[in-house]
Enzyme design. Structure first.
Site, PDB file in Angstrom:
ATOM      1  N   GLU A 176      21.086  77.293  43.673  1.00 51.19           N
ATOM      2  CA  GLU A 176      20.694  78.605  43.991  1.00 51.19           C
ATOM      3  C   GLU A 176      19.434  78.823  44.783  1.00 51.19           C
ATOM      4  OE1 GLU A 176      20.022  81.025  40.296  1.00 51.19           O
ATOM      5  OE2 GLU A 176      19.944  82.850  41.867  1.00 51.19           O
ATOM      6  N   LYS A 218      25.192  79.454  44.881  1.00 53.45           N
ATOM      7  CA  LYS A 218      24.705  80.413  44.319  1.00 53.45           C
ATOM      8  C   LYS A 218      23.829  81.225  45.392  1.00 53.45           C
ATOM      9  CE  LYS A 218      23.069  83.185  40.461  1.00 53.45           C
ATOM     10  NZ  LYS A 218      23.207  83.199  38.828  1.00 53.45           N
TER      11      LYS A 218
HETATM   12  P1  13P Z   1      20.505  88.465  39.145  1.00 53.08           P
HETATM   13  O1  13P Z   1      22.057  88.530  39.443  1.00 53.08           O
HETATM   14  O2  13P Z   1      19.836  89.468  38.393  1.00 53.08           O
HETATM   15  O3  13P Z   1      19.944  88.493  40.457  1.00 53.08           O
HETATM   16  O4  13P Z   1      20.213  87.073  38.635  1.00 53.08           O
HETATM   17  C1  13P Z   1      21.143  86.314  38.873  1.00 53.08           C
HETATM   18  C2  13P Z   1      20.541  84.883  38.405  1.00 53.08           C
HETATM   19  O5  13P Z   1      20.814  84.163  37.634  1.00 53.08           O
HETATM   20  C3  13P Z   1      19.157  84.554  39.211  1.00 53.08           C
HETATM   21  O6  13P Z   1      18.793  83.340  38.976  1.00 53.08           O
END
Ligand code: 13P
Length: 339
Positions: A176, A218
């Site tokens: 991510e 992600k």
């Molecule tokens: P949000 O969908 O609130 O951005 O959070 C996703 C997430 O896991 C952030 O690391």
């Protein structure tokens, strides 16, 4: 490493009509959310709230749940481990393993994600507790003169060290790299920075010998900053996001599951849907939302036992809307029908 199993789990996380529930907020982040609804942030309240989500019929559209260290060890009120409740819903348990961000030396305004020391041992323990996948979040801010190459490079390097450790423990890494939408930049600046972060990430994943077939990406969507005077249409966000992803993400990656990042619930759904309506894509395109799945049930619950059914229904609605969006089958009228 069992690549066939990693690939099976990665594909399951982006199965048609499903996506991931990010329920891995630290106690500090839960406190911020609970403050808004007037609920005390105790261990029992965190447990009761998450238990209501995991027992909701909304889990039919949830392929995996990302848990926090406390939650993966927690038991429901009746003594059943929360992990067992998730598994009983046909959903995969996962775990957030990064330890948050610290300032990056010599790079004012920029941060690096920590948590690599001892990570191999922690992953082995989490696998024993039922985790099939993990998450590590890198944070990249946009501002005057940032992000720097030092920030992009250091965060990509930490992400791939994490990803390689996960795969060697037979855990699927969700990688991510989040480009924040906090600034006043326009959508094209977000596209440029997202491309920079993803190019660096995939280069380093290759050098670290991470098998892309056993990963899920992600990312953020390509959107204007919240304070930008120039906001973008759903179609423009979908088109620019897919353009950047096609430029950067190899087709060997089974799926892309977006974070919501502060978008409204319906924006996060409508934009995901529009991407899936564009036409055949090289990867599955789905969701891994925290706020865009949980804001509605949190508000409906407000810490009261009698509100549990309404909160479960609110969660099931958002999960179903995003499940449809992951297929390109969502319609705005479906939101009104539930209102
Ligand atoms: P949000 O969908 O609130 O951005 O959070 C996703 C997430 O896991 C952030 O690391």
């Amino acid at each position: 490493m069992n690549l066939a199993e990693l690939n099976r789990v990665a594909n399951a996380l982006v199965a048609p009509g499903k996506g991931v529930l990010a329920a891995d907020e630290s106690a500090g982040t839960v406190k911020k959310r609970f403050d808004v609804i007037g609920v005390e942030c105790t261990e029992d309240n965190r447990r009761d709230y998450r238990e209501l989500l995991f027992r909701s019929k909304g889990m039919a559209n949830i392929s995996g749940v990302i848990l926090f260290d406390e939650t993966i060890r927690q038991k429901a009120k009746d003594g059943t481990p929360l992990v067992k409740i998730i598994e009983a819903a046909g959903t995969l348990p996962g775990i957030k393993v990064d330890k948050g961000v610290k300032p990056l030396p010599f790079c004012p305004g920029e941060v690096i994600t920590e948590g690599l020391d001892g990570l191999g041992e922690r992953l082995a323990e989490y696998r024993g507790l039922g985790a099939k996948f993990a998450k590590w979040r890198a944070v990249i801010d946009i501002g005057a003169g940032i992000p720097s190459y030092a920030c992009i490079n250091a965060n990509a390097h930490a992400l791939v060290r994490y990803a390689a450790l996960c795969q060697s423990e037979d855990i699927v890494p969700i990688v991510e790299p989040e480009v924040l939408m906090d600034g006043d930049h326009d959508i094209d600046r977000c596209a440029e920075v997202t491309e920079f972060a993803l190019k660096a990430l995939y280069e380093q994943l290759y050098y670290a010998r991470v098998k892309l077939e056993g990963t899920v990406l992600k990312p953020n969507m390509v959107v204007p900053g919240k304070k930008s005077a120039k906001q973008a249409s759903v179609a423009e966000v979908a088109e620019k996001t897919i353009r950047v992803l096609k430029e950067c993400v190899p087709a060997a990656v089974p799926g892309i599951a977006f974070l919501s990042g502060g978008q409204s619930d319906v924006d996060a759904t409508a934009r995901l849907d529009a991407m899936n309506k564009i036409g055949p894509l090289p990867w599955k395109v789905s969701f891994s939302y925290s706020r865009a799945l949980q804001a509605a049930p949190q508000k409906a619950w407000s810490g009261r036992l009698e509100n549990v059914p309404a909160a479960q229904a609110a969660f099931a609605h958002r999960a179903r809307m995003n499940g449809l969006a992951s297929l390109g089958q969502w319609k705005p009228e479906l939101e009104q029908a539930a209102a």
